[in-house]
Design an enzyme around this catalytic site. Structure first.
Site, PDB file in Angstrom:
ATOM      1  N   PHE A 232      35.825 -63.074  14.704  1.00  0.00           N
ATOM      2  CA  PHE A 232      36.454 -62.663  13.445  1.00  0.00           C
ATOM      3  C   PHE A 232      37.573 -63.669  13.132  1.00  0.00           C
ATOM      4  CE2 PHE A 232      35.089 -58.797  15.684  1.00  0.00           C
ATOM      5  CZ  PHE A 232      34.191 -58.255  14.778  1.00  0.00           C
ATOM      6  N   ASP A 253      32.653 -66.263  12.647  1.00  0.00           N
ATOM      7  CA  ASP A 253      32.883 -65.366  11.505  1.00  0.00           C
ATOM      8  C   ASP A 253      31.565 -65.233  10.742  1.00  0.00           C
ATOM      9  OD1 ASP A 253      35.766 -64.420  10.094  1.00  0.00           O
ATOM     10  OD2 ASP A 253      34.042 -64.404   8.732  1.00  0.00           O
ATOM     11  N   SER A 254      31.421 -64.148  10.001  1.00  0.00           N
ATOM     12  CA  SER A 254      30.196 -63.967   9.214  1.00  0.00           C
ATOM     13  C   SER A 254      30.314 -64.636   7.852  1.00  0.00           C
ATOM     14  CB  SER A 254      29.897 -62.473   9.037  1.00  0.00           C
ATOM     15  OG  SER A 254      30.991 -61.840   8.407  1.00  0.00           O
ATOM     16  N   ALA A 281      29.292 -60.650  14.337  1.00  0.00           N
ATOM     17  CA  ALA A 281      30.004 -60.545  15.608  1.00  0.00           C
ATOM     18  C   ALA A 281      29.275 -59.665  16.620  1.00  0.00           C
ATOM     19  CB  ALA A 281      31.409 -59.999  15.361  1.00  0.00           C
ATOM     20  N   ASP A 301      39.663 -59.995  16.500  1.00  0.00           N
ATOM     21  CA  ASP A 301      40.548 -59.538  15.416  1.00  0.00           C
ATOM     22  C   ASP A 301      39.700 -59.052  14.236  1.00  0.00           C
ATOM     23  OD1 ASP A 301      42.722 -59.048  13.781  1.00  0.00           O
ATOM     24  OD2 ASP A 301      42.934 -61.136  13.152  1.00  0.00           O
ATOM     25  N   CYS A 341      43.702 -53.334  13.286  1.00  0.00           N
ATOM     26  CA  CYS A 341      44.633 -53.141  12.165  1.00  0.00           C
ATOM     27  C   CYS A 341      44.351 -51.824  11.453  1.00  0.00           C
ATOM     28  CB  CYS A 341      44.566 -54.313  11.198  1.00  0.00           C
ATOM     29  SG  CYS A 341      42.928 -54.591  10.530  1.00  0.00           S
TER      30      CYS A 341
HETATM   31  N1  SAH Z   1      41.602 -63.487  12.832  1.00  0.00           N
HETATM   32  C1  SAH Z   1      41.892 -63.812  11.455  1.00  0.00           C
HETATM   33  C2  SAH Z   1      41.732 -62.644  10.509  1.00  0.00           C
HETATM   34  C3  SAH Z   1      40.428 -61.921  10.625  1.00  0.00           C
HETATM   35  S1  SAH Z   1      40.023 -60.979   9.204  1.00  0.00           S
HETATM   36  C4  SAH Z   1      43.300 -64.361  11.358  1.00  0.00           C
HETATM   37  O1  SAH Z   1      44.094 -64.126  12.268  1.00  0.00           O
HETATM   38  O2  SAH Z   1      43.611 -65.027  10.391  1.00  0.00           O
HETATM   39  C5  SAH Z   1      38.467 -60.385   9.613  1.00  0.00           C
HETATM   40  C6  SAH Z   1      37.360 -61.395   9.508  1.00  0.00           C
HETATM   41  O3  SAH Z   1      36.197 -60.769  10.023  1.00  0.00           O
HETATM   42  C7  SAH Z   1      36.995 -61.871   8.115  1.00  0.00           C
HETATM   43  O4  SAH Z   1      37.077 -63.267   8.045  1.00  0.00           O
HETATM   44  C8  SAH Z   1      35.536 -61.414   7.910  1.00  0.00           C
HETATM   45  O5  SAH Z   1      34.739 -62.395   7.248  1.00  0.00           O
HETATM   46  C9  SAH Z   1      35.073 -61.260   9.331  1.00  0.00           C
HETATM   47  N2  SAH Z   1      33.997 -60.283   9.550  1.00  0.00           N
HETATM   48  C10 SAH Z   1      33.879 -59.041   9.045  1.00  0.00           C
HETATM   49  N3  SAH Z   1      32.802 -58.428   9.551  1.00  0.00           N
HETATM   50  C11 SAH Z   1      32.234 -59.298  10.411  1.00  0.00           C
HETATM   51  C12 SAH Z   1      31.092 -59.249  11.262  1.00  0.00           C
HETATM   52  N4  SAH Z   1      30.330 -58.156  11.331  1.00  0.00           N
HETATM   53  N5  SAH Z   1      30.812 -60.332  12.005  1.00  0.00           N
HETATM   54  C13 SAH Z   1      31.580 -61.428  11.962  1.00  0.00           C
HETATM   55  N6  SAH Z   1      32.662 -61.531  11.187  1.00  0.00           N
HETATM   56  C14 SAH Z   1      32.982 -60.485  10.417  1.00  0.00           C
END
Ligand code: SAH
Length: 398
Positions: A232, A253-254, A281, A301, A341
């Protein structure tokens, strides 16, 4: 007999009576009063109203929106008028608090809504630019005063209104993103400790970056080592810091655009040890942990899995799943930095979820540190909603 209020504006002020439950809640130090707790309504959307209990006891002045589930947001508990100088002194107070912190960077929150005494107003700073979020009709109506104060106190190069948040929809406010003043470029280059990154103020998540994770990003820049998996990753918030001290970092990330931005940020920082994987993820963690691949550091995250209380059971299963998989990926002695969060998932429930993940993964995990949101996103004791970000730093005991 209601005593004469000195802070009322010209005597034409609307008065509103709340029931016992609402009054008790207000007296507990919480600013929100729900529509169902209002006994006798007066005023219109966007008014500042004087709030009383059934016996005529003054509870404070509040931002009123009868269309919103949270119809009253108490902004001032003393008998003081909410006028231009009131907004100015709240903004000054918020700035003074930030000055008292050591914020290592130039992108941070200046005003955190209820937690800084101005319900429904968020102001973030990205270098010379400001991004404003408004989730209250009363605040929106007084935006001119707020802008005047921001210009006098901070003289920004430009101010952007990010009017695309869910809270705006709930308040019935117009949706959209627009420049309020000056010029606001597509992206702004900012610094976070030793790292620089480009924030997309117009389209990026939140106001352009995860400012609430700033101190945890910096912590990752101390804990990370060896091969790192940052799941993430978004635009590289954790990965960039980890890459400065670790070996190889894989950012997952997705979102393709998020990874493109992360790649660009890696270039800006001259970091060549980050690879970028576009994947879901859950699939990636399952596949990797099935083959038992080893990492020295894993970072999780995810977005808030529990956006509402009713999501909790499903969210807990999701948090458990990703954490269990991540724990299986850790080499002996490796570090897991894991965040949630979701406000609705309390620190205790998150801990319970991690405990159950560790048990099922057959891992003994040592707690190195429990962390929260960055200090410029303050928590107020009497407003539990202001505490939402949890971040555990765990170590697999060799
Ligand atoms: N770690 C980052 C913030 C993460 S926000 C920082 O500190 O700046 C959450 C992220 O998860 C987003 O970019 C979103 O695209 C990604 N996301 C959401 N669902 C997901 C999934 N199922 N698999 C992979 N990434 C995902």
């Amino acid at each position: 007999m209601v005593k004469e209020l000195t802070g009322s504006l010209g005597g034409s002020e609307q008065r509103l009576v709340v029931g016992d439950r609402g009054a008790a809640r207000a007296r507990s130090g919480h600013p929100w009063i729900y529509r169902s707790d209002i006994a006798d309504a007066g005023g219109e959307t966007g008014d500042v109203v004087a709030v009383f209990d059934r016996r005529g006891g003054f509870l404070g002045r509040a931002f009123y929106n009868p269309d919103s589930e949270i119809s009253l947001r108490i902004a001032e508990r003393r008998d003081e008028a909410i006028n231009e100088s009131w907004f100015r002194s709240r903004i000054e107070g918020a700035l003074a608090y930030r000055d008292s912190l050591t914020i290592d960077g130039d992108a941070h929150r200046i005003l955190h809504a209820e937690a800084d005494g101005v319900p429904g107003l968020v102001v973030d700073r990205y270098g010379d630019h400001l991004v404003v979020q408004i989730g209250s009709a009363a605040v929106e109506r007084r935006l001119g005063w707020i802008m005047d104060s921001l210009y006098e106190l901070l003289s920004p190069a430009g101010v952007l209104l990010r009017g695309d948040s869910a809270s705006r929809r709930r308040e019935g406010l117009e949706m959209g993103v627009r420049v309020l003043s000056g010029e606001v470029p597509e992206t702004v280059l900012v610094r976070e400790g030793p790292v620089r990154y480009e924030a997309d103020l117009w389209r990026g998540q939140k106001t352009g970056g995860f400012l609430d994770q700033r101190e945890n990003h910096l912590a990752a820049g101390r804990y990370a080592r060896g091969s790192v998996l940052d799941v993430f990753s978004y635009t590289g918030g954790f990965a960039l810091h980890a890459a400065r001290i670790a070996g190889e970092v894989e950012a997952v990330d997705s979102s393709g655009p998020a990874l493109e931005a992360a790649r660009h940020n890696a270039e800006i920082n001259g970091l060549q040890n980050i690879t970028f994987t576009r994947a879901r993820a859950f699939d990636l963690l399952r596949e990797r942990s099935d083959v038992g691949e080893g990492f020295e550091t894993v970072i999780l995250d995810p977005p808030a899995f529990a956006k509402a209380r009713r999501d909790l059971p499903r969210a807990r299963r999701a948090y458990k799943e990703i954490n269990l998989r991540a724990m299986k990926l850790l080499n002996p002695g490796a570090i897991l930095i894991t965040c949630s969060c979701s406000y609705h998932l309390s620190r205790e429930l998150f801990e319970e979820t991690l405990r159950s993940a560790a048990a099922d993964a057959g891992r003994t995990m040592r707690v190195r540190e429990w962390r929260g949101q960055a200090a410029d996103h303050p928590e107020v004791l009497t407003i539990p909603e202001t505490r939402y970000l949890k971040c555990a730093v765990l170590e697999r005991v060799p």
